[in-house]
Enzyme design. Structure first.
Site, PDB file in Angstrom:
ATOM      1  N   ASN A 138       0.810  -1.221   0.000  1.00 13.99           N
ATOM      2  CA  ASN A 138       0.000   0.000   0.000  1.00 13.99           C
ATOM      3  C   ASN A 138       0.844   1.271   0.000  1.00 13.99           C
ATOM      4  O   ASN A 138       0.392   2.318  -0.477  1.00 13.99           O
ATOM      5  CB  ASN A 138      -0.929   0.007   1.219  1.00 13.99           C
ATOM      6  CG  ASN A 138      -2.203  -0.790   0.975  1.00 13.99           C
ATOM      7  OD1 ASN A 138      -2.580  -1.029  -0.165  1.00 13.99           O
ATOM      8  ND2 ASN A 138      -2.867  -1.198   2.044  1.00 13.99           N
ATOM      9  N   MET A 166      -2.012  -8.211   4.291  1.00 17.57           N
ATOM     10  CA  MET A 166      -0.611  -7.803   4.416  1.00 17.57           C
ATOM     11  C   MET A 166      -0.322  -6.465   3.741  1.00 17.57           C
ATOM     12  O   MET A 166       0.758  -6.244   3.203  1.00 17.57           O
ATOM     13  CB  MET A 166       0.331  -8.859   3.825  1.00 17.57           C
ATOM     14  CG  MET A 166      -0.041 -10.299   4.058  1.00 17.57           C
ATOM     15  SD  MET A 166      -0.313 -10.694   5.782  1.00 17.57           S
ATOM     16  CE  MET A 166      -1.279 -12.189   5.599  1.00 17.57           C
ATOM     17  N   CYS A 167      -1.308  -5.551   3.736  1.00 15.54           N
ATOM     18  CA  CYS A 167      -1.140  -4.246   3.069  1.00 15.54           C
ATOM     19  C   CYS A 167      -0.850  -4.403   1.582  1.00 15.54           C
ATOM     20  O   CYS A 167      -0.226  -3.532   0.975  1.00 15.54           O
ATOM     21  CB  CYS A 167      -0.031  -3.428   3.730  1.00 15.54           C
ATOM     22  SG  CYS A 167      -0.369  -2.944   5.422  1.00 15.54           S
ATOM     23  N   ASN A 168      -1.263  -5.524   1.008  1.00 16.21           N
ATOM     24  CA  ASN A 168      -1.040  -5.781  -0.421  1.00 16.21           C
ATOM     25  C   ASN A 168      -2.351  -6.264  -1.030  1.00 16.21           C
ATOM     26  O   ASN A 168      -2.533  -7.457  -1.290  1.00 16.21           O
ATOM     27  CB  ASN A 168       0.064  -6.820  -0.614  1.00 16.21           C
ATOM     28  CG  ASN A 168       0.464  -6.993  -2.068  1.00 16.21           C
ATOM     29  OD1 ASN A 168      -0.314  -6.740  -2.978  1.00 16.21           O
ATOM     30  ND2 ASN A 168       1.689  -7.446  -2.290  1.00 16.21           N
TER      31      ASN A 168
END
Length: 583
Positions: free
Chosen positions: A226, A496-498
């Site tokens: 992100n 996972m911020c992805n």
């Protein structure tokens, strides 16, 4: 689909489960020095990435005879390899390790890491913790903490913005850390290091200062963190075009597709600044991208920003071979300590093209007040280091990088073997009395494994997966994380911020396309009918077979009806009490 993950469970609610100068280097732990001496022959003539002097194992190297003949032909392991793995009280675990070595004989080349486990990470075995969240944070080696603590006890460090004795000492060690970073990544002349709070802060520095304008292009992969996606806000606010390279079903980008997209959006004669943000390794899909794209993008006139946060801990990065304009990383991802320190390794010529939207203490040489005149510092890196840098922690960066350098050549061999074994073994576990799988591995697996010291792996050491019930339905992520925590297994769940990489693995790219600003994460989860994300297990510096064996035991327990029911009841009770996750 942002950083979705279940909340950590309070420990009280869980049941208990079954270097710089010679003087400073001399203070390293005795155990680490002994290991270094025993490594001396292996390291003679060895440079990172060089494999010519290393022994090589074929896949079938140990399949050549009976148990008796193998004992006769193979020399005993060195003394420093005598770890709990070879002295396992559990006979089944010992037999499993023996079988593992038959399939992965190259693992024996990494026994120096077993000595490291004993000398610097013994707290794992003492506590019974199985740590498989190295992508979240590496674990700090005990000797690094001892050396740094001893250094702090002996030193008087002052703010680097002063000129007194304590300030000059801090400045000296700061510059030493800066040079250590450049050396570790083999940066040619012209690079400098801007110290930041973390990789995210380093990426933000580029995003906010890059000269986006109408006609500019920002290119990035959908399989990105992100913090890389966030740069698109700066680009869009300057009326620049944002272009995504689609990710493959198992993450990463297709090299030809990426090259075509880069060429399509950079016509000959274009003068507007253009930026490619390339993710070196995905933190969720386990894919490594082709760094050859760096030179291709440069030839087309792009500036290139490399997100190396996930790659740098286990892989060699040579900036002489891949001359990116800037590279972002966090040091706690490399060797666990210190947190709160990252870096932008960057060309000074690229920094000169950036324009900060503000100035702060430490970044300027002269300020008119009142008035509007200011003059930036003559040191390029100082212009981007806002306020006072973490000068007390920076000396640990030098020691940490030198520590990691000693073990980095062995990591690809060990981690590739463990990752491949764990993923394939998990895929073979079924629910009792059925042939239904307990786990579905989603992330990318290597097609080949490194067999020589210094050889690099083609993927990372991340396994993203989902757990399934006997009917094939996905078990809630919060249940899996809670159940694992009760067994002292530290893993992670969520996106996972992805979001792009997670959506690709879960087959949710079409649903992702339908999102609007009015939707919330809760709305999206209701729409897809489950908690969003995956279970992520990631291996690193201190990982060994014992960790993998315990993860497999946990997965088998989930496949046992009676044990799973007990886990479910405990999770349900904890959730009702507000301790069992976000749902």
């Amino acid at each position: 689909m942002g950083n979705s993950q279940s909340q950590p469970t309070p420990t009280a609610a869980l049941p208990q489960p079954f270097l710089r100068d010679p003087k400073r280097m001399s203070r390293m732990s005795q155990a680490t020095q002994v290991v270094a001496k025993r490594q001396s022959m292996a390291f003679s003539g060895l440079t990172l990435g060089c494999t010519s002097a290393a022994p090589h194992f074929d896949d079938d190297a140990s399949q050549d005879g009976s148990e008796t003949s193998s004992h006769t032909l193979e020399p005993p392991p060195p003394l420093y390899a005598a770890t709990s793995e070879l002295q396992e009280d559990d006979e089944k675990a010992a037999l499993a390790f023996k079988e593992f070595l038959k399939t992965y004989p190259e693992y024996k080349l990494t026994w120096t890491l077993d000595a490291l486990r004993r000398s610097d990470f013994s707290r794992l075995d003492r506590s019974g913790e199985t740590y498989v969240d190295y992508m979240g944070a590496s674990l700090y080696p005990e000797s690094l903490i001892r050396v740094h603590t001893d250094f702090l006890r002996r030193s008087v460090l002052g703010n680097t913005h002063s000129v007194n004795n304590s300030s000059q000492l801090s400045s000296r060690y700061t510059e030493e850390a800066r040079q250590a970073v450049l050396s570790f990544f083999r940066a040619p002349p012209g690079y400098t290091v801007v110290f930041t709070a973390n990789a995210t802060a380093a990426l933000k520095l580029v995003g906010e200062a890059f000269p986006f304008q109408e006609g500019s292009t920002y290119v990035l992969s959908a399989d990105s963190h992100n913090s890389v996606h966030g740069i698109r806000v700066y680009a869009a606010n300057k009326k620049s075009e944002v272009v995504y390279i689609p990710c493959l079903d198992q993450g990463g980008v297709d090299t030809k597709t990426a090259m075509d997209i880069l060429a399509t959006h950079r016509a000959p004669g274009d003068t507007a600044p253009a930026l490619l943000a390339l993710t070196a390794q995905s933190n969720v899909t386990n894919s490594k991208n082709n760094l050859g794209l760096v030179k291709h993008a440069k030839q087309l006139g792009y500036s290139v920003l490399l997100d190396a946060a996930a790659l740098a801990a286990t892989s060699v990065i040579n900036l002489a071979d891949y001359p990116v304009d800037a590279m972002a990383l966090s040091f706690y991802k490399l060797f666990g300590f210190p947190t709160g320190v990252g870096a932008l390794v960057v060309k000074e010529s690229f920094l000169a093209e950036l324009s900060r939207p503000w100035f702060a203490g430490g970044t300027v040489d002269l300020v008119q007040a009142p008035g509007m005149v200011h003059r930036l510092s003559d040191d390029m890196h100082s212009r981007f280091e806002d306020g006072t840098i973490n000068f007390v922690s920076l000396p640990a960066i030098t020691d940490g990088l030198r520590f990691l350098s000693a073990y980095l050549p062995f990591l690809p061999i060990r981690l590739a073997a463990l990752t491949h074994f764990l993923a394939t073994s998990l895929s073979e576990i079924t629910h009792e009395n059925t042939d239904k799988p307990v786990v579905r591995v989603l992330s990318r697996l290597p097609t080949r494994r490194p067999k020589a010291v210094g050889e690099q792996a083609e993927t990372g050491s991340v396994i993203s997966l989902i757990f399934l019930d006997p009917s094939g339905e996905m078990l809630p992520l919060s249940f899996v994380e809670y159940a694992a925590t009760t067994q002292n297994i530290s893993l992670r769940t969520g996106c996972m911020c992805n979001p792009g990489g997670a959506a690709a693995l879960l087959g949710l790219r079409a649903e992702m396309d339908q999102l609007t600003c009015a939707h919330t994460l809760a709305d999206f989860e209701v729409h897809v009918g489950r908690e969003l994300g995956v279970v992520r297990m990631s291996l690193g510096l201190a990982s060994n077979f014992h960790d993998v064996y315990r993860v497999l035991a946990f997965a088998r327990a989930v496949g046992t009806a009676e044990t799973r029911a007990a886990m479910w009841d405990a999770w349900s009770a904890a959730r009702a009490a507000g301790h069992g996750g976000k749902h």
